[in-house]
Design a protein around this motif. Sequence first.
Motif: not given
Lengths: 320, 249, 381
Positions: A87-113
């Motif tokens: 995947a080149t694009l990762v999508v999550m919901a902007h809810n409590v879970t998404g807010k918690a996970l997306a930043p960590r995922v972004a760092v792991r993938l060297n991705a902009g968020l």
Amino acid sequence: MSVLVYIENRNGKFKKSTYELVSYGKRLANGLGGSVTLLSIGKVAEDELKNLGAYGAGTILSAETDVPLDDRAYASLIAAAAQNSGATLVVMAHNVTGKALAPRVAVRLNAGLVSAVNGLPVSYQPFVVSKKAFSGKSLMQAEITTDIKVITLSQNTAGIETFAGNAAVETMDASAVTSGITVLSTEVQTGKILLSEADVVVSGGRGMRSADNWEPLEELAGVLGAATACSRPVSDEGWRPHHEHVGQTGKVVAPNLYFALGISGAIQHLAGISSSKVIVAVNKDPEAPIFSAADYGIVGDLQTVLPKMTEAFRKFKSGN
Amino acid sequence: MNILVCISNVPDTTTRIKYSADMKAVDYSGVQWIINPWDELALTRAIELKEAHPALVQKITVITAGGADADPTLRKALACGADDAIRVDAAGGDSLFTATQLAHAVKGEPFDVILCGIESSDYNGSAVGGMLAELLDYNSVSAVSSLNLDGNSIKVTREIDGGKQSIETSAPVVLIVQKGIAINPRIPSMRGIMTARTKPLKVVAATAAAPGSKVVGYQAPPQKSACKMIDPENIDELVHLLHTEARVI
Amino acid sequence: MNFEFSEEQLMIQQAARDYAQRELIKDVIERDTHAIYPTEHVKALSELGFMGMLVDPEYDGGGMDTVSYVLAMEEISKVDSSVSVIMSVNNSLVCYGIEKFGTEAQKEKFLKPLARGEKIGAFLLSEPEAGSDATSQRTTAEDKGDYYLLNGTKNWITNGNTAGTYLVIAQTHPEKGHKGINVLIVDRHSPGISVGPHEDKMGMRSSDTHSVMFNDVKVPKENRIGEDGFGFKFAMKTLEGGRIGIAAQALGIASGAFERAVKYSKERKAFGTEIANHQSVAFKLADMAVKIENARNLCLKAAWLKDQGKPYGYASAMAKYYAAEIAMEVTTEAVQIHGGYGYVKEYHVERLMREAKLTQIYEGTSEIQQIVISRQVLNEF
């Protein structure tokens, strides 16, 4: 150019917001000319997963684990799924879970968020998305400049589309995942419609005058199948619990219909409701700023207007 | 135990947002800067914990990434009760850039609990705390609405989808906090303002870091059409309009 | 010339504003209506250090300058002058008087608890027959060798009942006129002190105003401030500084009403547009703004002079006179802009108008300030 969508279940079931997210992922994949893969963590029956085919799901990775939501563990699973599915694009919901996970995922993938994205991208090449900034006072367009990108979607901004097709469920090994937290207890809100996912919200402000006057408001909410909410002074006074506070420092809601009853409309409150599709305001002060944010307004005393509203909606509902 | 509180310097929440002529940037002239409201609550809770557990909590440090114009905000945090402050001399950039700067300054320092507000009231990104945790390879707990210390055990309440959970975790950990973590933000006392004069504010050079995103431009949010006023004696009209015109019921 | 505030001064202004707008505002109407003393707020403001903010840290004060004090007084007074008058009396009359003219032992014993806000002070000068004319004190402090025997009645005493420490101005040597007057530090709970009923005032209703009666009250000699006969000079010197506090209070009353008037006139519509778009209202706002700016500059100038150690009596009289007069004018206009809403309690401006009136009367009426100013003018020019 494929898309990975992280989907969250509650007790093995998916909600309407998940359908929106899945169909959003499918449309993004179409826009990018690729495919969409879903990742579900936790225990969900195969039928429930396959239902998502109607919203565009192709491949669904099911990572079964008993580990409770642990930011580091879940982020590692999502990042691994993104890498494995290319995947080149990762999508999550902007809810409590998404807010918690997306930043960590972004760092792991060297991705902009970019988080809290409104609807589909403004452009795919370059990849530009639109989001609210300054607590709803501004719309901002941001470009993600990295090869791999992560976004979270603001609920209710993309709508749900259905697609023909079947979903294929694959198992993803999650046995190596461990948790750094211990859950001592879980308190699930039951019986009531949750504020974060309600289509209709009935919200009261200082104009309700006291904690004792909430019964007619709850009655109206009951008739409309609505969640109840309040403004900050009300939760500060202790008339209602803090989790009902809608506004800049409380919850941001985006229902189809928001009733602001006895709420003057301070800028901090408007920041929490500006994504509502339709706002109805009732206030005794014709100059209250809430009326400049509202679509429909009634100037009047809640003591008399509220019971009449409940009656009128009850009549309408029983006639439908 | 050492607590680090990450602070973002943001325009006052009542600020009217103005833009540059080409709409590509926000015009910050005349803006009143404040501590991001969630960070202020995080700081307040840290101070409360230090007051409640003086033997356990040794030091509260505040950190921000920004130019020298962020110093007054850091000094206010010192006046409120933080013990020292760090400013990474790195302005601008997105959440990834900011988190990288913070991680660079913090890595190897003995912080046990790192507190971040769940979002900032400017870009509403909800990203720096989680990114910092991942960059430091710490555990993180998000949407935290209460925090208590029980010896070395850290007890928090977090919001989850559809409810809340009591959780126990241990240091080092990043806690991303939201409303409820503290009730009233701390107001600095005269004594605090006086002692802030001599508390250390360390400026750390920025590290090379690439942002992951950039702002393309801004728009004012679309204007709402005028509010349609309805006679309180004719609520049926409201029901009718919501059904046939707005189509929301 | 430099019109910029320091970062610290701005921080103090913000702290006062945050406390006023977040806490004081909550039940200010209730307190005013029922004349409820703001016990909790005095406690909280003491903990924040506002009650002794001008006192040297050596004596447990905040060590802040008079400019900061003006900024803080303005912010508190925008919301509740019943609270700011307590702050003003404690800081600029009682604490200042003891710190400036008291002995080391007096500072240790009396100033420290006042600076910490553990005790509140009261300044007992006015009498039933001696208000503005401080020379004609009827209260007597008879020299009995190792103590003074205090007899008489004081009127209009702010913090009269709640204070722990009184500064009492009384006549020891009637034959010497005002040169026979002394000032004594008196424990409020000394035998022979009785406090009259709470005055039911027009404004600043929740401040604690009483008559205080002294009946053979023994005061140790070591509680006299300064040399024998220093009392009148003490009162005049102290009141010079007190005027800055009340001037800043009047300023706050005016700017508080002005802010509400601006907000209201941008929201309220008449004849199809916000009333701010009507010239009659817009010009009122312009005039109010100029007056407030003038008053603020006078207050800050007086404060700056005091901080520089320069004479400030003339400047503080001007500030007090002008700020009180324009507070009355501005609040009256603010009520007018609000129309009917301005006349009801919910909108706060009627209360500010009632509060403004007192600033023209106490700690030297406007007419007394005119005397001070005109004397100086006639001496100098």
